[in-house]
Structures are given as structure tokens and as C-alpha cells.
Design a protein around this motif. Structure first.
Motif, PDB file in Angstrom:
ATOM      1  N   GLY A 150      49.695  41.526  42.841  1.00  0.00           N
ATOM      2  CA  GLY A 150      49.357  41.310  44.238  1.00  0.00           C
ATOM      3  C   GLY A 150      48.106  42.046  44.690  1.00  0.00           C
ATOM      4  N   ILE A 151      47.349  42.573  43.740  1.00  0.00           N
ATOM      5  CA  ILE A 151      46.118  43.299  44.077  1.00  0.00           C
ATOM      6  C   ILE A 151      45.011  42.334  44.474  1.00  0.00           C
ATOM      7  CG2 ILE A 151      44.354  44.866  43.168  1.00  0.00           C
ATOM      8  CD1 ILE A 151      46.619  46.076  41.416  1.00  0.00           C
ATOM      9  N   ILE A 152      44.950  41.205  43.779  1.00  0.00           N
ATOM     10  CA  ILE A 152      43.983  40.175  44.147  1.00  0.00           C
ATOM     11  C   ILE A 152      44.740  38.890  44.461  1.00  0.00           C
ATOM     12  CG2 ILE A 152      42.078  41.156  42.823  1.00  0.00           C
ATOM     13  CD1 ILE A 152      42.555  39.025  40.684  1.00  0.00           C
ATOM     14  N   PRO A 153      44.208  38.078  45.376  1.00  0.00           N
ATOM     15  CA  PRO A 153      44.892  36.820  45.692  1.00  0.00           C
ATOM     16  C   PRO A 153      44.674  35.796  44.583  1.00  0.00           C
ATOM     17  CG  PRO A 153      42.867  37.008  46.969  1.00  0.00           C
ATOM     18  CD  PRO A 153      43.036  38.301  46.220  1.00  0.00           C
ATOM     19  N   PRO A 154      45.531  34.804  44.514  1.00  0.00           N
ATOM     20  CA  PRO A 154      45.315  33.749  43.517  1.00  0.00           C
ATOM     21  C   PRO A 154      44.076  32.927  43.837  1.00  0.00           C
ATOM     22  CG  PRO A 154      47.304  33.333  44.809  1.00  0.00           C
ATOM     23  CD  PRO A 154      46.748  34.625  45.271  1.00  0.00           C
ATOM     24  N   VAL A 155      43.527  32.340  42.813  1.00  0.00           N
ATOM     25  CA  VAL A 155      42.367  31.472  42.969  1.00  0.00           C
ATOM     26  C   VAL A 155      42.842  30.155  43.565  1.00  0.00           C
ATOM     27  CG1 VAL A 155      40.632  30.194  41.668  1.00  0.00           C
ATOM     28  CG2 VAL A 155      41.170  32.543  41.040  1.00  0.00           C
ATOM     29  N   TYR A 156      42.166  29.695  44.624  1.00  0.00           N
ATOM     30  CA  TYR A 156      42.586  28.433  45.229  1.00  0.00           C
ATOM     31  C   TYR A 156      41.426  27.578  45.726  1.00  0.00           C
ATOM     32  CZ  TYR A 156      41.947  30.713  49.771  1.00  0.00           C
ATOM     33  OH  TYR A 156      41.427  31.364  50.851  1.00  0.00           O
ATOM     34  N   ILE A 157      40.201  28.023  45.543  1.00  0.00           N
ATOM     35  CA  ILE A 157      39.049  27.254  46.000  1.00  0.00           C
ATOM     36  C   ILE A 157      38.198  26.881  44.796  1.00  0.00           C
ATOM     37  CG2 ILE A 157      36.952  27.295  47.401  1.00  0.00           C
ATOM     38  CD1 ILE A 157      38.378  29.364  49.174  1.00  0.00           C
ATOM     39  N   GLN A 158      37.830  25.613  44.707  1.00  0.00           N
ATOM     40  CA  GLN A 158      36.963  25.174  43.614  1.00  0.00           C
ATOM     41  C   GLN A 158      35.516  25.507  43.958  1.00  0.00           C
ATOM     42  OE1 GLN A 158      37.387  21.080  42.593  1.00  0.00           O
ATOM     43  NE2 GLN A 158      36.291  21.314  40.681  1.00  0.00           N
ATOM     44  N   VAL A 159      34.881  26.243  43.056  1.00  0.00           N
ATOM     45  CA  VAL A 159      33.508  26.709  43.242  1.00  0.00           C
ATOM     46  C   VAL A 159      32.679  26.139  42.097  1.00  0.00           C
ATOM     47  CG1 VAL A 159      32.094  28.800  43.388  1.00  0.00           C
ATOM     48  CG2 VAL A 159      34.410  28.832  44.259  1.00  0.00           C
ATOM     49  N   PRO A 160      31.401  25.838  42.308  1.00  0.00           N
ATOM     50  CA  PRO A 160      30.569  25.369  41.187  1.00  0.00           C
ATOM     51  C   PRO A 160      30.594  26.364  40.027  1.00  0.00           C
ATOM     52  CG  PRO A 160      29.408  25.066  43.248  1.00  0.00           C
ATOM     53  CD  PRO A 160      30.644  25.840  43.571  1.00  0.00           C
ATOM     54  N   TRP A 161      30.740  25.863  38.835  1.00  0.00           N
ATOM     55  CA  TRP A 161      30.930  26.708  37.652  1.00  0.00           C
ATOM     56  C   TRP A 161      29.712  27.548  37.293  1.00  0.00           C
ATOM     57  CZ3 TRP A 161      27.736  25.805  33.509  1.00  0.00           C
ATOM     58  CH2 TRP A 161      27.057  24.590  33.513  1.00  0.00           C
ATOM     59  N   ILE A 162      28.592  27.334  37.910  1.00  0.00           N
ATOM     60  CA  ILE A 162      27.385  28.080  37.557  1.00  0.00           C
ATOM     61  C   ILE A 162      27.196  29.347  38.401  1.00  0.00           C
ATOM     62  CG2 ILE A 162      26.134  26.136  36.580  1.00  0.00           C
ATOM     63  CD1 ILE A 162      24.673  25.933  39.298  1.00  0.00           C
ATOM     64  N   MET A 163      28.206  29.748  39.137  1.00  0.00           N
ATOM     65  CA  MET A 163      28.114  30.977  39.921  1.00  0.00           C
ATOM     66  C   MET A 163      28.145  32.198  39.001  1.00  0.00           C
ATOM     67  SD  MET A 163      27.878  30.626  43.128  1.00  0.00           S
ATOM     68  CE  MET A 163      27.666  29.149  44.055  1.00  0.00           C
ATOM     69  N   PRO A 164      27.348  33.209  39.290  1.00  0.00           N
ATOM     70  CA  PRO A 164      27.350  34.428  38.465  1.00  0.00           C
ATOM     71  C   PRO A 164      28.663  35.217  38.580  1.00  0.00           C
ATOM     72  CG  PRO A 164      25.333  34.266  39.748  1.00  0.00           C
ATOM     73  CD  PRO A 164      26.255  33.198  40.249  1.00  0.00           C
ATOM     74  N   VAL A 165      28.831  36.159  37.665  1.00  0.00           N
ATOM     75  CA  VAL A 165      30.026  37.000  37.595  1.00  0.00           C
ATOM     76  C   VAL A 165      30.226  37.722  38.923  1.00  0.00           C
ATOM     77  CG1 VAL A 165      31.072  38.977  36.420  1.00  0.00           C
ATOM     78  CG2 VAL A 165      29.689  37.359  35.134  1.00  0.00           C
ATOM     79  N   GLY A 166      31.437  37.809  39.362  1.00  0.00           N
ATOM     80  CA  GLY A 166      31.760  38.499  40.604  1.00  0.00           C
ATOM     81  C   GLY A 166      31.678  37.585  41.806  1.00  0.00           C
ATOM     82  N   ILE A 167      30.560  36.912  41.959  1.00  0.00           N
ATOM     83  CA  ILE A 167      30.396  35.987  43.095  1.00  0.00           C
ATOM     84  C   ILE A 167      31.370  34.828  42.955  1.00  0.00           C
ATOM     85  CG2 ILE A 167      28.790  34.422  44.245  1.00  0.00           C
ATOM     86  CD1 ILE A 167      26.535  36.311  43.347  1.00  0.00           C
TER      87      ILE A 167
END
Length: 147
Positions: free
Chosen positions: A90-107
Motif C-alpha cells: 500500500g506504499i504506492i497506488p496500483p497502476v491504472y492509467i495508460q501512458v505512452p511507453w516512451i516516457m522516461p524512468v520515474g515520469i
């Protein structure tokens, strides 16, 4: 549109720099003693920041190199398990938004979790873990190339 959230999750935390988390490999190659590895690292670093790692996979080559193949398979499993542990705790929320795969690490992780700074920091932690796993294999490959 059907979205496979497991795939987005893996892209956030297990493919830092492309399949096999090769961003640390590119950074280490840039500081290698070998001129060939330095050149390959310099050429491959920009695409790798945006999760495009075909230049390093086929430029090294990783697929036919038993020394690099081991961490290439191992690192994504470890980083995915680390991120899964943080999500299950529960430290980080689950991933639920689709983001373009070319985003850098962290962002990528920050955006895919709806703006969780903790998720971005976990992605950077996964990057540090991948550095730690890749390092002995890169040193071994450098020693083998010197022979």
C-alpha cells in the motif's frame, strides 16, 4: 478500448530503458575502458532513456551473449517483484492509467499511478537495483574482452 494493466505495470517498473532494463548497461558502457563499448554506449543512451533498446540489444549483442543474457532476463523479474511488493504493502497506488511507453524512468510511473510521487521514487529505486544487478556482469564482460 481494452487495456491490460499488467502490461502497463511492467512497463512502469520492469522495462527501465527497454526490455531487460538496459538503461544501466548503457550508462556503464559509456564509462568502459573499451572504445567499442564507449561508442556503443554513447549511441544507445538517448534511445534507451525513452525505452528503445534495440540498438543495444543488437549492437552488443545481448541475445547471443551469455554474460549479458543472464541479467537481461533477471533484472525485470526482480524490479517487477520489488514494485509489486510496494504496491501490495500500500506504499504506492496500483497502476491504472495508460501512458505512452516512451516516457522516461520515474515520469512513467508517476503518470501511470495518477500522480504518485512515491511511485516515481520506486521506479528510481528499481533503476538503482538494476544498476546493482548489471554491474558484476558488465565488469565480467569487460575482463573477458580484455583477454
Amino acid at each position: 478500448m481494452i487495456v491490460c494493466y499488467e502490461t502497463i505495470y511492467l512497463l512502469c517498473f520492469a522495462t527501465l530503458g527497454g526490455t531487460g532494463c538496459t538503461l544501466p548497461l548503457n550508462v556503464m558502457m559509456m564509462f568502459s575502458k573499451s572504445e567499442r563499448l564507449k561508442t556503443t554506449g554513447r549511441i544507445c543512451i538517448a534511445p534507451s532513456i525513452f525505452n528503445i533498446n534495440e540498438p543495444v540489444i543488437f549492437g552488443m549483442p545481448i541475445v547471443l551473449n551469455p554474460i549479458y543474457f543472464i541479467p537481461w532476463v533477471l533484472v525485470p523479474v526482480v524490479t517487477a517483484l520489488v514494485a509489486l511488493g510496494f504496491t501490495a504493502a500500500g506504499i504506492i497506488p496500483p497502476v491504472y492509467i495508460q501512458v505512452p511507453w516512451i516516457m522516461p524512468v520515474g515520469i512513467y510511473a508517476y503518470l501511470a499511478t495518477g500522480g504518485s510521487i512515491a511511485a516515481g521514487l520506486v521506479a528510481l529505486l528499481c533503476l538503482a537495483i538494476s544498476f546493482a544487478i548489471w554491474t558484476p556482469f558488465v565488469l565480467l564482460a569487460n575482463r573477458e574482452q580484455d583477454k
